[in-house]
Write a protein that holds these residues in place. Structure first.
Motif, PDB file in Angstrom:
ATOM      1  N   PHE A 153     -21.746   6.606  47.681  1.00 46.72           N
ATOM      2  CA  PHE A 153     -21.476   7.988  48.100  1.00 46.72           C
ATOM      3  C   PHE A 153     -22.769   8.669  48.548  1.00 46.72           C
ATOM      4  CE2 PHE A 153     -20.945  12.536  47.435  1.00 46.72           C
ATOM      5  CZ  PHE A 153     -19.762  12.771  48.099  1.00 46.72           C
ATOM      6  N   ALA A 154     -23.843   8.472  47.802  1.00 49.27           N
ATOM      7  CA  ALA A 154     -25.145   9.063  48.162  1.00 49.27           C
ATOM      8  C   ALA A 154     -25.592   8.557  49.532  1.00 49.27           C
ATOM      9  CB  ALA A 154     -26.194   8.741  47.106  1.00 49.27           C
ATOM     10  N   ASP A 155     -25.351   7.281  49.821  1.00 50.76           N
ATOM     11  CA  ASP A 155     -25.704   6.724  51.132  1.00 50.76           C
ATOM     12  C   ASP A 155     -24.902   7.412  52.239  1.00 50.76           C
ATOM     13  OD1 ASP A 155     -27.476   4.960  49.949  1.00 50.76           O
ATOM     14  OD2 ASP A 155     -26.094   3.245  50.010  1.00 50.76           O
ATOM     15  N   ARG A 156     -23.576   7.561  52.029  1.00 53.45           N
ATOM     16  CA  ARG A 156     -22.738   8.220  53.040  1.00 53.45           C
ATOM     17  C   ARG A 156     -23.144   9.683  53.214  1.00 53.45           C
ATOM     18  NH1 ARG A 156     -18.721   5.582  50.084  1.00 53.45           N
ATOM     19  NH2 ARG A 156     -17.885   7.560  49.318  1.00 53.45           N
ATOM     20  N   LEU A 157     -23.444  10.343  52.105  1.00 55.41           N
ATOM     21  CA  LEU A 157     -23.865  11.741  52.160  1.00 55.41           C
ATOM     22  C   LEU A 157     -25.168  11.875  52.946  1.00 55.41           C
ATOM     23  CD1 LEU A 157     -23.448  14.682  51.280  1.00 55.41           C
ATOM     24  CD2 LEU A 157     -24.617  14.119  49.140  1.00 55.41           C
ATOM     25  N   GLU A 158     -26.115  10.993  52.658  1.00 55.09           N
ATOM     26  CA  GLU A 158     -27.395  11.016  53.366  1.00 55.09           C
ATOM     27  C   GLU A 158     -27.194  10.766  54.858  1.00 55.09           C
ATOM     28  OE1 GLU A 158     -31.777   9.453  52.305  1.00 55.09           O
ATOM     29  OE2 GLU A 158     -30.231   7.893  52.334  1.00 55.09           O
ATOM     30  N   ASP A 159     -26.304   9.803  55.194  1.00 54.22           N
ATOM     31  CA  ASP A 159     -26.005   9.534  56.610  1.00 54.22           C
ATOM     32  C   ASP A 159     -25.423  10.763  57.298  1.00 54.22           C
ATOM     33  OD1 ASP A 159     -26.902   6.920  56.426  1.00 54.22           O
ATOM     34  OD2 ASP A 159     -24.880   6.061  56.199  1.00 54.22           O
ATOM     35  N   ARG A 160     -24.497  11.453  56.623  1.00 53.62           N
ATOM     36  CA  ARG A 160     -23.888  12.654  57.208  1.00 53.62           C
ATOM     37  C   ARG A 160     -24.934  13.742  57.419  1.00 53.62           C
ATOM     38  NH1 ARG A 160     -20.868   8.941  56.207  1.00 53.62           N
ATOM     39  NH2 ARG A 160     -18.623   8.974  56.460  1.00 53.62           N
ATOM     40  N   LEU A 161     -25.830  13.899  56.457  1.00 53.12           N
ATOM     41  CA  LEU A 161     -26.876  14.922  56.569  1.00 53.12           C
ATOM     42  C   LEU A 161     -27.830  14.608  57.716  1.00 53.12           C
ATOM     43  CD1 LEU A 161     -27.616  15.521  52.792  1.00 53.12           C
ATOM     44  CD2 LEU A 161     -26.441  17.078  54.355  1.00 53.12           C
ATOM     45  N   LYS A 162     -28.202  13.347  57.864  1.00 52.65           N
ATOM     46  CA  LYS A 162     -29.073  12.955  58.974  1.00 52.65           C
ATOM     47  C   LYS A 162     -28.384  13.163  60.308  1.00 52.65           C
ATOM     48  CE  LYS A 162     -31.879   9.554  56.519  1.00 52.65           C
ATOM     49  NZ  LYS A 162     -32.155   8.133  56.334  1.00 52.65           N
ATOM     50  N   HIS A 163     -27.086  12.817  60.341  1.00 54.50           N
ATOM     51  CA  HIS A 163     -26.313  12.975  61.575  1.00 54.50           C
ATOM     52  C   HIS A 163     -26.226  14.455  61.959  1.00 54.50           C
ATOM     53  CE1 HIS A 163     -23.291  12.188  64.623  1.00 54.50           C
ATOM     54  NE2 HIS A 163     -22.520  13.114  64.064  1.00 54.50           N
ATOM     55  N   LYS A 164     -25.991  15.339  60.996  1.00 48.29           N
ATOM     56  CA  LYS A 164     -25.899  16.780  61.281  1.00 48.29           C
ATOM     57  C   LYS A 164     -27.229  17.339  61.719  1.00 48.29           C
ATOM     58  CE  LYS A 164     -21.900  17.951  58.562  1.00 48.29           C
ATOM     59  NZ  LYS A 164     -20.946  18.573  59.447  1.00 48.29           N
ATOM     60  N   ASP A 165     -28.325  16.817  61.164  1.00 41.33           N
ATOM     61  CA  ASP A 165     -29.657  17.288  61.551  1.00 41.33           C
ATOM     62  C   ASP A 165     -29.943  16.975  63.015  1.00 41.33           C
ATOM     63  OD1 ASP A 165     -30.179  18.317  59.062  1.00 41.33           O
ATOM     64  OD2 ASP A 165     -31.384  16.619  58.392  1.00 41.33           O
ATOM     65  N   LYS A 166     -29.400  15.883  63.532  1.00 44.05           N
ATOM     66  CA  LYS A 166     -29.643  15.505  64.924  1.00 44.05           C
ATOM     67  C   LYS A 166     -28.888  16.411  65.886  1.00 44.05           C
ATOM     68  CE  LYS A 166     -30.589  10.676  63.996  1.00 44.05           C
ATOM     69  NZ  LYS A 166     -30.124   9.291  64.148  1.00 44.05           N
ATOM     70  N   HIS A 167     -27.795  17.021  65.404  1.00 37.76           N
ATOM     71  CA  HIS A 167     -26.988  17.889  66.267  1.00 37.76           C
ATOM     72  C   HIS A 167     -27.356  19.284  65.956  1.00 37.76           C
ATOM     73  CE1 HIS A 167     -24.719  14.535  67.833  1.00 37.76           C
ATOM     74  NE2 HIS A 167     -24.606  14.092  66.609  1.00 37.76           N
TER      75      HIS A 167
END
Length: 167
Positions: A153-167
């Motif tokens: 879950f922490a990995d998926r959360l981190e991925d979502r946060l990185k993805h949102k930072d790019k947009h």
């Protein structure tokens, strides 16, 4: 003889600690505007309906936490929240009625800032309660995870946060 600029019987007022006249009106207008923006954003999200663009429940969205959940996890969390607070099903109706009261308070002549404040404070109290229920349910969901699930879950959360930072 002491030079006293204050007339007898009057209490001296500290300078620079209050707003008078136009300044108070501007401060009140800014406060009301900010509150209306927040209420509008929250109320608008609630009134639009239960589903967002990807079919996720808007009423129970926890931002990146929801994005990192599997569909079954979101469904289970939603069920948990509804069990904790069965009255949430009436939330949209209450939000709509509350916004009608805000509009009525804004149109009232003479304008009564206290009436507007009362409506908005009631709305804030209701939203605070809803946020508390959701926050507790989310916390309990996270606490029940075993180590492997928590790390995934922490990995998926981190991925979502990185993805949102790019947009």
């Amino acid at each position: 003889m002491v030079d006293d600029p204050v007339a007898p019987g009057k209490v001296p007022q500290p300078k620079g600690l209050g707003l008078k006249g136009r300044g108070m009106q501007v401060a009140l207008a800014l406060s009301v505007t900010l509150n209306l923006i927040v209420a509008g954003l929250v109320g608008g999200a609630m009134l639009r309906g239960p589903h967002g663009p990807e079919g996720k429940d808007r009423e129970f969205s926890f931002g990146p936490f929801s994005d990192a959940m599997e569909p079954a996890e979101r469904k289970a969390l939603r069920k948990d929240i509804l069990q904790r607070a069965p009255g949430l099903g009436q939330m949209r109706q209450e939000m709509r009625a509350n916004m009608d009261k805000v509009v009525a308070a804004l149109r009232a002549e003479p304008f009564d800032p206290v009436a507007l404040t009362t409506v908005m404070e009631a709305q804030q109290a209701r939203l605070t309660g809803q946020i508390s229920v959701g926050s507790q349910a989310l916390r309990d969901f996270l606490l029940t995870m075993d180590t492997a699930h928590r790390h995934a879950f922490a990995d998926r959360l981190e991925d979502r946060l990185k993805h949102k930072d790019k947009h």
